[in-house]
Design a protein around this motif. Sequence first.
Motif: not given
Length: 534
Positions: A181-182, A271-273, A291, A293-294, A340, A343, A346-347
Motif C-alpha cells: 500500500g502507501d 500511511r496505508c498498508r 492493516h 489506515t489513515s 481495504h 482504507a 479513511t483515505t
Amino acid sequence: MSDRADCDVLIVGGGPVGLVTGCELLQRGVRVRLVDAERRFTRHSRANVLWPRIMELLDRIDVTRRLTGRGHPVSGVGYFSQGRRIGDVPMDGTPTRYPFALVISQNTVEEVLRERFAELGGTIESGLRLTGLDRTAPDGMVLSTLEDADGATHHIRSDWLVGADGAHSTTRELLGVDFEGDVVDVSFAVADAPVDGAPDDDMTYYCYSPDGGLALGPFGEGLWRLAITVPHQEPGAAPPGREVFQQAVDERAPGHAVVGELRWSAVFRARCRIAATFRAGRCLLAGDAAHITSPAGGQGMNTGIQDAVNLAWRLAGVVDGSLRDVVLDHYDSERRAAAHHVARTTTAQTKWGMARTPKRILLRDGLFHLAHRSGLLRRRITPLVSQLGVSYDSPASGPSLAPGIRPGERVPLPLAPVNGRRVLARDEPSVLLWPGRAGSGGDWQRVKERLHKELAGLAQVAEPDAVVRRRLRAALGGRPLAVVVRPDGHLAAAVPPDDPEAVAQALYTLGVRPAARQGEQVHAHDTTPTGGAR
C-alpha cells in the motif's frame, strides 16, 4: 490440543486486539498464552473512540458496561468548513443498544480488557519479544522463539499463533507476508489538552480549512483530543507545543477557543498498508499487524477489534472441533476485504480535509451540505462510520429469502443477554425460527420440533419472543424462515424452515463440522452436511 503443545493458541501482542482475542478464546475454554514485548501504559492515549458496533461486539466478553462507565458518550460527528457547519453524521436513532460513540482513551480500554483477561484466568507474559518462528514440524505445530529483557531465550510450542503485535509486526515479518500500500502519506500532530470555548462536547468534530484539517474529540470535563495535519518532520524533532495547536484552532475551528496546557503531544506519519494475507497456515494476523489506515474517522482500533471477534469464534471452533479450519480462510478473505474498504473510506476522508483550492472546497462543502439536508449522511455515512454497516461478501454465506437483509449483513439483535436471556448463542451458530405470519399452529410446531431434532449439537435453535420479533419484522418480512446467524451476529443464510437439508447445508457452508450419526466417526476431511442432507 496436541499432546506436546504448550498451549492451543499463542497470542503475540498485548494491545486491545490481542486482549479481545484472548478473552474470546479463554471464555471458550481454549488454552491461551499471551506474550507482549514492552506493552506499558503511557500518558499518550493513542486511539480515542469506540463506535456503536464495537460496543455491541465487546458485549460478547462482558466489558461494554465497564467501558461506557468510564468514557464520554457523544451523539455523532459534526463537520465544519472555514468555521461554518456543513453537516452532521448522527449516531442517535441507529438500531442498536448503543446509539452513540464513546470517546475513551485507548489506555483505559486496555486497562478494562486486562482486568477481564485476568478474570478469565489469563496472564500476560510481559517482556517477551518474538524473535523466531519454525512452522516445519511434521505435526503442524508452531515453534516460537522468544527473548526476554535479559536476553534469555524461551520456546513455546502452540497449535496456532495470532500475531497482534502492531504496525511493525515481527510476526508478519517472520512469516514473510508483504505489507502493501502507501496510498496516502500525511503527518498528524496529536495532543490532549483542556480547551476553553470549544464547541459543545456532545459530538466529535472535523474542521476543514485551506490551511489544513483539525479533529476535536471530547473526553469530557473540558479535556479534548486535538489532531491537526502538519508538514512532515525530521526524525527526532521536538513534539509540537501549545502554540502550534492554538494556531490551528484559530485558523480551523469555529468560534474563539483557547487551548490550555498540553497533557502530551506527538507527531506521527500516517500511511496505508494492508497485509497480502491474514493467514499463513496456522499463523494469523490481526489489527495493525494486518492493516494500518489513515486515522481519519477513528476507525483503526475499532477495525482491529472487529478482526479479533471475527477470528476468535472461528479459531475456538477449530480448536474444539466444531468447525472445519476452512473458516480461517473465510476470516482472511472477509477481514482483508473489510480492511481495504476502511482504507478507501479513511483515505477519502483524509483527502476531503486536504482540499485547498476554492473550487474543490466549494464542491466538497456543497456536496456535504446537500447530503446532510437530504438525509444521505444518516442513511449512508452513519452506518459506515459507526461500523454497523460492516457486511461480508463471503464464501461462507448461503442463500437468503429475507427481504430486508442480505447474507453477511449484521442482524439487528443484541449480542449480550436481554433480561437474563441470550437471543443469539455466544459460542455457536444460531438458527432463529421466524414464524412470519404463520402464527403458532400445529404445522409450525411440527417444523420446530423437527429442526430441534435434526440440528441437535450443531446450532442453537430458538424462536424469537415478541420483543425480538418487533425488531426483526422489517428485516425478515412475513414469510416463515429458518435464519442462520453467526456467533458475531452476521446473517449466514435464511432458508425455508420446513427444509432441514437446506438449514444443514447453510450450517455446513458456514463451516460447521458434520456431526457423527448412528455411530459414524467424524473426520477432519468429512465434507458431507448433516441433518436432512444425509
